[in-house]
Write a protein that holds these residues in place. Sequence first.
Motif, PDB file in Angstrom:
ATOM      1  N   UNK A 107       0.847  -1.179   0.000  1.00 50.36           N
ATOM      2  CA  UNK A 107       0.000   0.000   0.000  1.00 50.36           C
ATOM      3  C   UNK A 107       0.883   1.229   0.000  1.00 50.36           C
ATOM      4  N   UNK A 108       0.375   2.355   0.494  1.00 46.33           N
ATOM      5  CA  UNK A 108       1.157   3.590   0.457  1.00 46.33           C
ATOM      6  C   UNK A 108       2.369   3.479   1.362  1.00 46.33           C
ATOM      7  N   UNK A 109       3.382   4.283   1.082  1.00 46.33           N
ATOM      8  CA  UNK A 109       4.571   4.300   1.910  1.00 46.33           C
ATOM      9  C   UNK A 109       4.235   4.782   3.310  1.00 46.33           C
ATOM     10  N   UNK A 110       5.029   4.357   4.239  1.00 46.06           N
ATOM     11  CA  UNK A 110       4.896   4.849   5.603  1.00 46.06           C
ATOM     12  C   UNK A 110       5.141   6.354   5.584  1.00 46.06           C
ATOM     13  N   UNK A 111       4.191   7.167   6.052  1.00 43.90           N
ATOM     14  CA  UNK A 111       4.373   8.620   6.018  1.00 43.90           C
ATOM     15  C   UNK A 111       5.556   9.090   6.860  1.00 43.90           C
ATOM     16  N   UNK A 112       6.014   8.249   7.794  1.00 42.35           N
ATOM     17  CA  UNK A 112       7.213   8.603   8.557  1.00 42.35           C
ATOM     18  C   UNK A 112       8.385   8.855   7.631  1.00 42.35           C
ATOM     19  N   UNK A 113       8.523   8.018   6.593  1.00 41.86           N
ATOM     20  CA  UNK A 113       9.641   8.137   5.660  1.00 41.86           C
ATOM     21  C   UNK A 113       9.378   9.165   4.563  1.00 41.86           C
TER      22      UNK A 113
END
Length: 458
Positions: free
Chosen positions: A18-24
């Motif tokens: 799914x979408x990338x981890x927003x942390x990164x």
Amino acid sequence: MVQSVNAEPRSNGDIKPSSFDPFFEFYPGSVWAEFKKQSFAFWMLSFYILFEYLRPQSLFPVIDFIPWMQVFLMLAAVGYFLQPSRQPVASTGALIWLLVFFAIILISSQQAFVPQYAWDRLDAYYLWVLIFFLISRIATTEKQLMILLIIIALASAKMSIYGAKSWMMRGFSFTSWGLKGPPGFFENSGEFAIQMLVFFCFSLYLYFAFKDRVTGWRKWALLAAPITAGMSVMGASSRGSQLALFVLLYLIFLHGKVSIRDLALAGVLGFVTYNILPAEQLERFQSMGEDKSSMQRMMYWEHGWEMMQEHPTFGVGYFNFIPYYDVHYSYDLLFPEPELAHNIFIQVGADLGFIGLGVYLILIWLGFSIPRKARKRLIALGLDDDWRVYISKGLALGFLAFVIAGQFVSIVYYPWMYIHLALSCVLLSSVETTRRELDAGQWQIADQRLVRTGSGKP
């Protein structure tokens, strides 16, 4: 690029990234949310690093009522030893060699030319051993490594923006005092420039790793960091650091291979640099070895070598270069008072002898070998494009900058080597954590990305 992402398993068992981890993606809210999840020991360690690099208690005297750095270190240590469980730490041997170096310092202090002069300065080293231990033991995961880098980057960015602005405001002109950082290790122009070199390297490689992943102001911030750091190095008027910057630019952009494009780029950069640098700065390069400052340095190096030959085992004593020089070589002083050796190898060799210098060279070797080991293990796992591959290069080049600049200043007991070794150990531990999670089935590699399988502990 390989990044940690969430994944939702399809009904047929396939992995669906799914979408990338927003942390990164460096969303502040996501970074803060991840920081809040960390342990008390990690919080205290993070605050220590922030206060060590930024020194807010000097900027805002109203909060300067307790020794913040010591308090945060003590609380981090207490938090670490009270943790109910601890993550495994990658074996590097760095702590053992740091302790061996400390043992040599103690022996050298005991038989020093002026023993009390040595004993009074022991904290200049042993605190770094404690700091290395806490950083390398408390932070062991990918996100913890990134949080520490973000904290150092934010503190360094404040310095680099100030440095670049100051250099621009004075019309890119030369000043003998260069630029100053916050009170502490980076206050003097030469040390400020070295911090900017280190920041230039790891921030540039963060940009390389994430330039296709982030957009908007976050991408521009990533790009601005190495640019302002490089400008600060130029504005600091430190010849050793400027020389190190030129070496770094060659290694980063040419890699020993020359193409027409690379030659054109190098020509443009050289032309712009030559025309931006003030005449006084160019004259300083042309007069290297002939000006008063250079001549004094060469006298320190010559007599430092003599000290090593006359006291080969444990040197003249830990931090005893100055009192020994003052008594035996005062006839070769061009300034009122003797200073340190202005060379990290001469400083260690003269103070601690060839035994101490040998151990110091092992520590420097570890500073390059640990990031390389982490990079090789990532590649062996199939994570060739992981952001940690990039940062391993940035850390190693930043350490090379420290070694090059260290040929002209006395920075053996400044933060760079010890923080670098600690971050390198965190990097390797994070890779080992990833390997264990892959073995446990918590992650799989799909389309050159780490994806969560939905099985195993998150």
